[in-house]
Structures are given as structure tokens and as C-alpha cells.
Design a protein around this motif. Structure first.
Motif, short mmCIF file in Angstrom:
data_model
loop_
_atom_site.label_atom_id
_atom_site.label_comp_id
_atom_site.label_asym_id
_atom_site.label_seq_id
_atom_site.Cartn_x
_atom_site.Cartn_y
_atom_site.Cartn_z
N ARG A 56 25.02 18.28 -17.55
CA ARG A 56 25.58 17.11 -18.24
C ARG A 56 25.33 15.89 -17.35
O ARG A 56 26.01 15.70 -16.34
N PRO A 57 24.35 15.06 -17.69
CA PRO A 57 24.04 13.90 -16.85
C PRO A 57 25.10 12.82 -17.00
O PRO A 57 25.90 12.82 -17.94
N LEU A 58 25.09 11.90 -16.06
CA LEU A 58 25.93 10.71 -16.19
C LEU A 58 25.15 9.73 -17.05
O LEU A 58 24.26 9.03 -16.57
N GLY A 66 30.60 16.12 -10.34
CA GLY A 66 30.89 14.84 -9.72
C GLY A 66 31.76 13.97 -10.61
O GLY A 66 31.76 14.12 -11.84
N TYR A 67 32.49 13.06 -9.98
CA TYR A 67 33.38 12.14 -10.71
C TYR A 67 32.94 10.71 -10.45
O TYR A 67 32.62 10.32 -9.32
N ASN A 68 32.92 9.92 -11.53
CA ASN A 68 32.47 8.54 -11.49
C ASN A 68 33.67 7.61 -11.39
O ASN A 68 34.40 7.41 -12.36
N PHE A 69 33.89 7.02 -10.22
CA PHE A 69 35.01 6.10 -10.03
C PHE A 69 34.64 4.72 -10.56
O PHE A 69 33.54 4.23 -10.35
N GLY A 70 35.57 4.09 -11.26
CA GLY A 70 35.35 2.74 -11.75
C GLY A 70 34.82 2.67 -13.17
O GLY A 70 34.40 1.60 -13.61
N SER A 71 34.86 3.79 -13.90
CA SER A 71 34.33 3.79 -15.27
C SER A 71 35.15 2.89 -16.19
O SER A 71 34.68 2.52 -17.27
N ARG A 114 29.07 -3.36 -13.39
CA ARG A 114 28.48 -2.02 -13.46
C ARG A 114 28.36 -1.38 -12.07
O ARG A 114 27.67 -0.37 -11.90
N ARG A 115 29.02 -1.94 -11.09
CA ARG A 115 29.05 -1.34 -9.77
C ARG A 115 30.01 -0.15 -9.78
O ARG A 115 31.15 -0.27 -10.23
N ARG A 116 29.54 0.99 -9.29
CA ARG A 116 30.35 2.21 -9.34
C ARG A 116 30.23 3.00 -8.04
O ARG A 116 29.31 2.82 -7.25
N GLU A 117 31.20 3.93 -7.87
CA GLU A 117 31.17 4.90 -6.79
C GLU A 117 31.23 6.29 -7.43
O GLU A 117 32.02 6.52 -8.35
N PHE A 118 30.41 7.20 -6.91
CA PHE A 118 30.32 8.55 -7.48
C PHE A 118 30.43 9.56 -6.34
O PHE A 118 29.73 9.46 -5.33
N LEU A 119 31.32 10.53 -6.52
CA LEU A 119 31.53 11.57 -5.52
C LEU A 119 31.21 12.92 -6.13
O LEU A 119 31.73 13.27 -7.19
N VAL A 157 17.97 8.16 -14.08
CA VAL A 157 19.38 8.54 -14.18
C VAL A 157 20.15 7.76 -13.15
O VAL A 157 19.60 7.31 -12.14
N PHE A 158 21.44 7.62 -13.39
CA PHE A 158 22.25 6.82 -12.47
C PHE A 158 22.52 7.57 -11.17
O PHE A 158 22.48 7.00 -10.08
N VAL A 159 22.82 8.86 -11.27
CA VAL A 159 23.07 9.69 -10.10
C VAL A 159 22.46 11.07 -10.33
O VAL A 159 22.17 11.46 -11.47
N THR A 160 22.25 11.81 -9.25
CA THR A 160 21.75 13.17 -9.34
C THR A 160 22.66 14.08 -8.52
O THR A 160 23.57 13.61 -7.82
N GLU A 161 22.41 15.37 -8.59
CA GLU A 161 23.17 16.31 -7.78
C GLU A 161 22.86 16.09 -6.31
O GLU A 161 21.78 15.62 -5.95
N PRO A 162 23.80 16.39 -5.40
CA PRO A 162 23.53 16.27 -3.96
C PRO A 162 22.34 17.13 -3.56
O PRO A 162 22.19 18.26 -4.02
N ASN A 163 21.50 16.58 -2.67
CA ASN A 163 20.27 17.28 -2.29
C ASN A 163 19.95 17.07 -0.82
O ASN A 163 20.33 16.05 -0.22
#
Length: 597
Positions: A258-260, A302-307, A314-319, A586-592
Motif C-alpha cells: 500500500r503506497p503513500l 510507516g506513518y505519515n505525520f502532518g497529513s 505539503r511538508r511532511r515527516e514519515f517514520l 512515490v513520496f516515500v519508500t520502505e527503509p533500505n
């Protein structure tokens, strides 16, 4: 990977998606008919390139800004048939083909399109979210074009939304391999019954293979139950799955992702598992054949902070957190493979914090042949911490990724990146890798009915204190037709230039784009007799594509290499089919972990 953990993530991803898509829509409101027809006409006009074939450069949200904050009243879906071309009025033979395609093809169902929407009735209109959703629809493999039209309801602060889409002919097939001695036949449908589900069947018959036949099958489903999560399952005897080893591999596996899809979404995640095993289909001697079997598991969320931030921000933080596990059930016994990291168990846990801000603009003639393409601009900064275990080494890992994408109003755009990663052991750093570089695309210049777009790229990669990382190589993605992987290189520099000519030439809907490319690369090997090894390549070729069909771009290319790894000149002719340049970003990807080969 524990089965219960995978099942739990599967359920969570689906439920989160369904929760975001749970609101019903009124499809029986007859008061919207005239508004919908006007919106449909406008959508058809926006999709068509004919008559005004200047290169579009427009921010994704621009046309929706005037409606910001208005309440969405109704959402209507309109799907255009193959008799409608993005190029306007086509030749009679192409029109006949389009009418035949309509009889064979089932248009994407309204319900299926709605399952790919994350805009809702009775909510304030967010112009940036509409731009994201329009782009998300275009990214689906069964959709050629999409436009979302907002129409203000007279005398109110409400708007009606019309989603206009144009399908790709989703049924395809090909004959490849080595014909007639070893033909490979593929048949597939990426949108069975208009429900965003795909089937593929591959069949190989090879006289030199044991057994002579080989099969591969795959099933995919996009946005399960409106969750925006994509599912895939496959089985292959053709070495066409995720492969780690050198031998021909059989494999079976599945993935759920499930992409962001938008900065206004809350969660992203995925799970995957595969089992691979080598098969001696080439009847190699036991002393040379690498006999191995391994499982690979992957799980992340992952969770998208600031949605819930204000619309314009459109500035966001993703953990995000990721677990991966590669287990070799059987490892090859050959002595020269004992220190090859590919044939050892590898597991780890990674946590990544990402700060990002990204938007898109619409243009054409980058990789496509006139269809709308979505180009990202903005920044992405990620910091990764983790712990890995491979080849007997248990080590903490840290990495930093910096990525900036820029764009100008004229239509040129570029990307700059800096990635670095390192492991920690015995009080110091080891397996340090640094990679930096970028790509620049000029604007598309119009010369009559022709379009020219040029690009240039350059990358620098350096390894320090190598222990288990792979040496640097040169392969086809650096210089086509050249493979240099037998040197212990710790530094690589590469440059590339390309000029593409998009022509108005068309044969039964197939359009042609000739191109020329120049490549240069250098490897530095401190232990080699020749420490600095330089390679160049010059290519001429053409790409051919019918935007109405599911299979990707076909490319034929000839590359002259003055000096290969043995000091000889060579000419390499390549033909590639089903090239997929379609996915935007994509906005974010899985940690790599850092990747450089």
C-alpha cells in the motif's frame, strides 16, 4: 518471517485503506446530468493533443485552485472508448482497429475507478489532493489518460467532480526467446473484466533445456476493496522472479503493497515472501552447478505525520520500520562461493525517518509519445538506522539519503542525489559507500511537428574499508552491451548523454522516436595492474510505442564500444521490449540499505 505477523499486516493495510474509502457516493442524482456532460466534453478536450500540440507544462493542482474549500457534491465517472484517441482524429485504419478493440475489451468499471479514488463527497475540495488522485489514476497500468474536472454548481459553494479516464487495451502477448529454437510465448490481460486484476501466462519451449518446457504464472489485483493496496502472487520456472543467485531459478511468492498515494494519507506499508531454488536446466556438471535454496521475507509499515496540515503545506515527516529475513535452506558447496554474501543468510531491522515535500507538474515527451506524464519536484531527506546480520557479521547500520528534484516553468527538470551508508564494528566504520550525482532534462523543443528533448547524467560512487560489500561494476545500465565485474573496483565515475526525437510518424498507431546516446565510465582498482580503466560507448537506436496498448515501449539499439574489458572493440545490438517508463514517483519508500550496483 512469522506467518501470523504477515497476516496481521495484510489485515491492517486492507482495513486502513477501506476506512479511508468507506463513504458512499450518490450515483442517482439526475440534477447533475448537464453539468456532467459539460465536464466530459472538457475532459475529452484536455486529454486530446491534436490541434494544439505544444508541450504542456502545468502544475498538477493549478486548475483546481479556484475551487479550493468548496464542498464536493457529486463524483461521476466517465470512461472513454478506443474510438477516442489522445491524438485527435486518427487514420481510417487506426479507427477500425479502435472499433475492433472496443469489441474485445471490457472498459474499466465505474466501481473499479471509484476504488482508486481518495477524494470524497461532502468534503472540502483540496486542489492538491485532486492533482495527486489524477496522477495516481494515470499510474495504473490499465489507464492511458485521466482528467478530473471540477464544475461549480450555480448559486452555491459546491462543486461536482467528473473523473474522465481513457483505458489502455489491456490484452497483450509476445513471442520472444530464441525463435524458432527456444520460443518464449507470453499472454496477459492487465484488466480482466474491467476489475483492475491481471493474469499472465508465460510458456517456454527450449530444445537445449531439461525439461524442455518452462512455465510462469502471475496474478495481480490493484486497490483491493478500495484499500489502495496492491496484491500480487506468482510462480515461475523461468528465472523471472526476484533472484539473488547466479543460476536459473524456480520461484514462488507474493507481495502486498500500500503506497503513500498522497501527503494527505496516513499510512503506507507492505509484506512479501518468496521461495527460490536453483534448477540445473542447462545440464551443467555437478562441480560447476550451484545447488541452493532460500526464502526471502519482507515486512514494513510507516506513518505519515502532518497529513492533517493546512492544504497548501505539503511538508511532511514519515517514520517507517522494516524487518527482512533471507534464509538459505541449502547453500552452494563450491569453495569460491563461501565468501559471496549472496549465498548467506541475511536478516535485519531498519528504522527510517524521512522529511519530504513534493509536488508534480504535467508535461509530455519525456518517455511517453504524447500522453501526459507527471514529473516530481521537491526534496526528500532520509536518515536510516538498523541492525543487520550476514556472513557471520552482526553490525549496526546507518545511512543518509538526500534527494532534490527541481523543475522550471519552461519544462526543463533535474534531480540531484547524495547517498551514504556504513556499518559499525570493533569500534570503527567499515563497508562505507558514498554515491552522488544527478540527471538533467532540457525542455522539449518543438521543430514543426517534431519534438526534441535532451538529457545528461553523471554519477560518482566510492567504497571505503570494504569487508562484505560487492565491488563496483559496469553493466548494461551504465554502458549498454558492456559488462565489467571481474575487477576489485572501489571507485566508479559515469557520464551519459542522450538526445531523443519524437516524430509525428505513425504506423497503425505505433509512433517512433529515434535517439542517440553517448556513455563514458571509469573504474578505479587499487590492486589491478591498470588502476584506472576507462570505457566508452556510442549508441544509435529507436523506440517504438503504441500508447493504446498494454505492452511497454520497444527499443532497438546498436552500441559501438571502442575498448571492452579485454581491450577489443565490439558492436552490441540489443532489442528490448515491454520497457516501462510509466511510473512517475512515490513520496516515500520502505527503509533500505544503500544500493549502488
Amino acid at each position: 518471517m512469522p506467518n501470523r505477523l504477515i497476516r496481521a499486516l495484510f489485515i491492517v493495510v486492507i482495513l486502513v485503506g477501506i476506512t479511508e474509502n468507506i463513504f458512499a457516493q450518490d450515483e442517482n442524482d439526475t440534477s447533475k446530468v448537464s453539468i456532467t456532460q459539460k465536464a466530459l466534453d472538457k475532459g475529452m478536450d484536455l486529454i486530446t493533443r491534436s490541434g494544439r500540440d505544444t508541450v504542456l507544462v502545468e502544475k498538477a493542482e493549478k486548475k483546481f485552485l479556484r475551487y479550493e474549500g468548496m464542498i464536493i457534491r457529486n463524483i461521476t465517472v466517465e470512461n472513454l472508448g478506443f474510438e477516442f484517441s489522445i491524438y485527435g482524429k486518427e487514420k481510417p485504419i487506426v479507427q477500425k482497429v479502435g472499433r475492433l478493440a472496443n469489441k474485445l475489451h471490457t472498459n474499466t468499471r465505474d466501481k473499479t475507478i471509484r476504488q482508486h479514488l481518495f477524494i470524497r463527497p461532502n468534503t472540502p475540495l483540496n486542489p492538491y489532493m485532486l492533482g495527486d488522485n489524477e496522477r495516481f489514476l494515470r499510474d495504473q497500468p490499465f489507464i492511458l489518460e485521466s482528467r478530473i474536472i471540477a464544475t461549480q454548481v450555480s448559486g452555491t459553494d459546491s462543486v461536482d467532480i467528473t473523473v474522465v479516464t481513457r483505458d489502455i487495451f489491456s490484452i497483450g502477448g509476445s513471442v520472444g526467446g530464441s525463435f524458432p529454437k527456444a520460443p518464449l510465448i507470453k499472454v496477459y490481460d492487465a484488466n480482466v473484466d474491467g476489475r483492475a486484476q491481471g493474469f499472465e501466462l508465460d510458456f517456454l519451449y527450449d530444445m537445449d533445456r531439461t525439461p524442455k518446457t518452462g512455465l510462469a504464472m502471475a496474478y495481480t489485483k490493484s486497490s483491493i476493496m478500495g484499500s489502495l493496496a496492491d496484491f500480487a502472487v506468482y510462480y515461475t520456472q523461468l528465472n523471472s522472479g526476484i533472484s539473488l543467485g547466479e543460476e536459473k531459478e524456480y520461484a514462488m511468492g507474493f507481495s502486498l503493497e500500500r503506497p503513500l498515494v498522497s501527503p494527505y494519507s496516513k499510512m503506507a506499508g507492505g509484506a512479501g515472501w518468496s521461495q527460490n531454488w536453483s534448477r540445473n536446466v542447462d545440464s551443467r556438471p555437478d562441480s560447476l552447478f550451484l545447488n541452493y535454496k532460500y526464502n526471502v521475507g519482507n515486512l514494513w509499515a510507516g506513518y505519515n505525520f502532518g497529513s492533517e496540515k493546512r492544504i497548501q503545506d505539503r511538508r511532511r515527516e514519515f517514520l517507517a520500520l522494516r524487518l527482512f529475513d533471507g534464509i538459505f535452506l541449502n547453500a552452494p558447496l563450491q569453495e569460491d562461493k563461501l565468501n559471496d554474501g549472496r549465498y548467506h543468510n541475511s536478516k535485519g531491522i531498519l528504522a527510517e525517518f524521512t522529511l519530504y515535500e513534493q509536488d508534480f507538474f504535467k508535461t509530455q515527451y519525456v518517455y511517453g509519445f504524447g500522453r501526459t506524464e507527471d514529473i516530481p519536484f521537491g526534496y526528500n531527506v532520509s536518515a536510516t538506522l538498523g541492525y543487520t546480520k550476514t556472513m557471520g557479521f552482526e553490525r549496526p547500520y546507518a545511512g543518509i539519503d538526500l534527494n532534490y528534484k527541481g523543475a522550471s516553468n519552461s519544462g526543463s527538470f533535474y534531480e540531484i542525489l547524495l547517498n551514504t551508508g556504513s556499518y559499525f564494528r570493533k569500534g570503527g566504520l567499515e563497508d562505507i559507500a558514498i554515491q552522488t550525482g544527478g540527471t538533467f532534462y532540457t525542455q522539449a523543443f518543438s521543430i514543426g511537428k517534431y519534438k526534441i528533448r535532451n538529457s545528461a547524467s553523471g554519477y560518482y560512487t566510492q567504497l571505503f574499508d570494504r569487508v562484505s560489500n560487492s565491488w563496483l561494476t559496469i553493466r548494461g545500465n551504465t554502458i549498454p552491451g558492456l559488462r565489467v565485474d571481474e575487477v576489485d573496483a572501489t571507485q566508479r565515475i559515469s557520464l551519459g548523454f542522450e538526445s531523443s526525437l519524437f516524430t509525428p510518424w505513425s504506423l497503425i498507431g505505433f509512433r517512433i522516436a529515434p535517439f542517440t546516446s553517448f556513455y563514458w565510465a571509469k573504474l578505479k582498482c587499487p590492486t589491478c595492474e591498470v588502476r584506472n580503466q576507462n570505457f566508452t560507448g556510442l549508441s544509435l537506436g529507436a523506440r517504438v510505442r503504441n500508447e493504446n496498448l498494454i505492452f511497454g515501449t520497444m527499443e532497438i539499439k546498436g552500441t559501438f564500444i571502442p575498448n571492452d574489458d579485454e581491450g577489443h572493440s565490439k558492436f552490441a545490438l540489443s532489442f528490448r521490449k515491454n520497457l516501462q517508463f510509466r511510473k512517475t514517483d512515490v513520496f516515500v519508500t520502505e527503509p533500505n540499505l544503500i544500493s549502488y550496483n
